[in-house]
Scaffold this motif. Sequence first.
Motif, mmCIF file in Angstrom:
data_model
loop_
_atom_site.group_PDB
_atom_site.id
_atom_site.type_symbol
_atom_site.label_atom_id
_atom_site.label_comp_id
_atom_site.label_asym_id
_atom_site.label_seq_id
_atom_site.Cartn_x
_atom_site.Cartn_y
_atom_site.Cartn_z
ATOM 1 N N TYR A 34 0.854 -1.183 0.000
ATOM 2 C CA TYR A 34 0.000 0.000 0.000
ATOM 3 C C TYR A 34 0.890 1.233 0.000
ATOM 4 O O TYR A 34 1.824 1.334 0.794
ATOM 5 N N THR A 35 0.588 2.151 -0.898
ATOM 6 C CA THR A 35 1.383 3.359 -1.030
ATOM 7 C C THR A 35 0.471 4.571 -0.997
ATOM 8 O O THR A 35 -0.589 4.578 -1.628
ATOM 9 N N ASN A 36 0.872 5.587 -0.233
ATOM 10 C CA ASN A 36 0.209 6.875 -0.316
ATOM 11 C C ASN A 36 1.244 7.973 -0.087
ATOM 12 O O ASN A 36 2.379 7.693 0.302
ATOM 13 N N SER A 37 0.860 9.204 -0.359
ATOM 14 C CA SER A 37 1.810 10.310 -0.263
ATOM 15 C C SER A 37 2.102 10.699 1.177
ATOM 16 O O SER A 37 3.043 11.439 1.435
ATOM 17 N N ARG A 38 1.327 10.181 2.117
ATOM 18 C CA ARG A 38 1.529 10.506 3.530
ATOM 19 C C ARG A 38 2.592 9.626 4.173
ATOM 20 O O ARG A 38 3.438 10.091 4.910
ATOM 21 N N TRP A 39 2.522 8.307 3.926
ATOM 22 C CA TRP A 39 3.397 7.360 4.611
ATOM 23 C C TRP A 39 4.382 6.652 3.687
ATOM 24 O O TRP A 39 5.235 5.903 4.166
ATOM 25 N N GLY A 40 4.241 6.815 2.393
ATOM 26 C CA GLY A 40 5.093 6.077 1.472
ATOM 27 C C GLY A 40 4.512 4.698 1.221
ATOM 28 O O GLY A 40 3.297 4.530 1.162
ATOM 29 N N SER A 41 5.372 3.695 1.124
ATOM 30 C CA SER A 41 4.923 2.350 0.789
ATOM 31 C C SER A 41 5.132 1.415 1.976
ATOM 32 O O SER A 41 6.153 1.509 2.659
ATOM 33 N N MET A 42 4.146 0.543 2.214
ATOM 34 C CA MET A 42 4.274 -0.441 3.275
ATOM 35 C C MET A 42 3.491 -1.700 2.907
ATOM 36 O O MET A 42 2.533 -1.649 2.135
ATOM 37 N N ARG A 43 3.922 -2.804 3.456
ATOM 38 C CA ARG A 43 3.230 -4.075 3.251
ATOM 39 C C ARG A 43 2.092 -4.137 4.249
ATOM 40 O O ARG A 43 2.308 -3.991 5.459
ATOM 41 N N THR A 44 0.874 -4.330 3.752
ATOM 42 C CA THR A 44 -0.314 -4.297 4.600
ATOM 43 C C THR A 44 -1.171 -5.544 4.403
ATOM 44 O O THR A 44 -1.162 -6.161 3.342
ATOM 45 N N ALA A 45 -1.907 -5.894 5.442
ATOM 46 C CA ALA A 45 -2.882 -6.981 5.381
ATOM 47 C C ALA A 45 -4.275 -6.362 5.470
ATOM 48 O O ALA A 45 -4.485 -5.393 6.196
ATOM 49 N N TRP A 46 -5.207 -6.925 4.722
ATOM 50 C CA TRP A 46 -6.587 -6.441 4.686
ATOM 51 C C TRP A 46 -7.526 -7.628 4.839
ATOM 52 O O TRP A 46 -7.297 -8.671 4.213
ATOM 53 N N ARG A 47 -8.581 -7.464 5.639
ATOM 54 C CA ARG A 47 -9.645 -8.472 5.775
ATOM 55 C C ARG A 47 -10.981 -7.773 5.597
ATOM 56 O O ARG A 47 -11.194 -6.682 6.132
ATOM 57 N N PHE A 48 -11.863 -8.430 4.869
ATOM 58 C CA PHE A 48 -13.145 -7.833 4.533
ATOM 59 C C PHE A 48 -14.294 -8.708 5.005
ATOM 60 O O PHE A 48 -14.235 -9.941 4.875
ATOM 61 N N THR A 49 -15.337 -8.075 5.515
ATOM 62 C CA THR A 49 -16.598 -8.742 5.798
ATOM 63 C C THR A 49 -17.569 -8.286 4.724
ATOM 64 O O THR A 49 -17.860 -7.085 4.613
ATOM 65 N N VAL A 50 -18.012 -9.223 3.901
ATOM 66 C CA VAL A 50 -18.903 -8.913 2.787
ATOM 67 C C VAL A 50 -20.319 -9.309 3.179
ATOM 68 O O VAL A 50 -20.558 -10.423 3.651
ATOM 69 N N SER A 51 -21.242 -8.387 3.024
ATOM 70 C CA SER A 51 -22.658 -8.615 3.315
ATOM 71 C C SER A 51 -23.436 -8.389 2.027
ATOM 72 O O SER A 51 -23.632 -7.245 1.618
ATOM 73 N N GLY A 52 -23.815 -9.487 1.374
ATOM 74 C CA GLY A 52 -24.490 -9.373 0.082
ATOM 75 C C GLY A 52 -23.520 -8.839 -0.953
ATOM 76 O O GLY A 52 -22.465 -9.414 -1.198
ATOM 77 N N ASP A 53 -23.856 -7.688 -1.530
ATOM 78 C CA ASP A 53 -23.001 -7.098 -2.556
ATOM 79 C C ASP A 53 -22.258 -5.863 -2.051
ATOM 80 O O ASP A 53 -21.835 -5.019 -2.827
ATOM 81 N N ARG A 54 -22.108 -5.782 -0.710
ATOM 82 C CA ARG A 54 -21.421 -4.631 -0.122
ATOM 83 C C ARG A 54 -20.495 -5.085 1.006
ATOM 84 O O ARG A 54 -20.579 -6.215 1.487
ATOM 85 N N ILE A 55 -19.650 -4.198 1.441
ATOM 86 C CA ILE A 55 -18.702 -4.478 2.516
ATOM 87 C C ILE A 55 -19.208 -3.812 3.790
ATOM 88 O O ILE A 55 -19.485 -2.604 3.794
ATOM 89 N N SER A 56 -19.320 -4.617 4.864
ATOM 90 C CA SER A 56 -19.793 -4.067 6.132
ATOM 91 C C SER A 56 -18.638 -3.739 7.094
ATOM 92 O O SER A 56 -18.807 -2.990 8.043
ATOM 93 N N ARG A 57 -17.460 -4.323 6.823
ATOM 94 C CA ARG A 57 -16.287 -4.023 7.653
ATOM 95 C C ARG A 57 -15.020 -4.388 6.885
ATOM 96 O O ARG A 57 -14.991 -5.369 6.160
ATOM 97 N N PHE A 58 -14.004 -3.544 7.092
ATOM 98 C CA PHE A 58 -12.678 -3.938 6.643
ATOM 99 C C PHE A 58 -11.676 -3.599 7.730
ATOM 100 O O PHE A 58 -11.861 -2.662 8.507
ATOM 101 N N GLU A 59 -10.668 -4.444 7.800
ATOM 102 C CA GLU A 59 -9.602 -4.269 8.779
ATOM 103 C C GLU A 59 -8.284 -4.264 8.026
ATOM 104 O O GLU A 59 -8.081 -5.088 7.125
ATOM 105 N N THR A 60 -7.430 -3.329 8.367
ATOM 106 C CA THR A 60 -6.129 -3.242 7.723
ATOM 107 C C THR A 60 -5.061 -2.992 8.769
ATOM 108 O O THR A 60 -5.356 -2.608 9.899
ATOM 109 N N GLY A 61 -3.850 -3.249 8.386
ATOM 110 C CA GLY A 61 -2.715 -2.997 9.276
ATOM 111 C C GLY A 61 -1.450 -3.489 8.606
ATOM 112 O O GLY A 61 -1.488 -4.129 7.556
ATOM 113 N N GLN A 62 -0.341 -3.197 9.222
ATOM 114 C CA GLN A 62 0.925 -3.623 8.650
ATOM 115 C C GLN A 62 1.018 -5.140 8.688
ATOM 116 O O GLN A 62 0.594 -5.778 9.638
ATOM 117 N N ALA A 63 1.541 -5.697 7.619
ATOM 118 C CA ALA A 63 1.662 -7.163 7.505
ATOM 119 C C ALA A 63 3.030 -7.625 7.965
ATOM 120 O O ALA A 63 3.975 -6.886 7.938
#
Length: 103
Positions: free
Chosen positions: A74-103
Amino acid sequence: MTDSLDPVVAKFVDALNSGDRQAFYALLTDDATMSDDGNDRDLRQWTESEVFGSDGRMDVESVSDGGRSLVANYTNSRWGSMRTAWRFTVSGDRISRFETGQA
């Protein structure tokens, strides 16, 4: 790599990478929540700061959990680039929660 993602998660990644706020927010349930490094955050405030306000981009490295978990550079102009993990809770055709953090 994104072709092995859950279709809703793939749309999330595409919307994030293209900077498409409208498509991004349309993918979230009205009561969607998120966390960053284990701390719950205000989803819109975090997203505006870490994604849209800082040109966030996600380069998916690996996918697991039926396409609902991923590791990305994951890269942005604020923090640069970092390896991140993402988990998603999908409810039907939408996302009800996502969790991210450094991997």
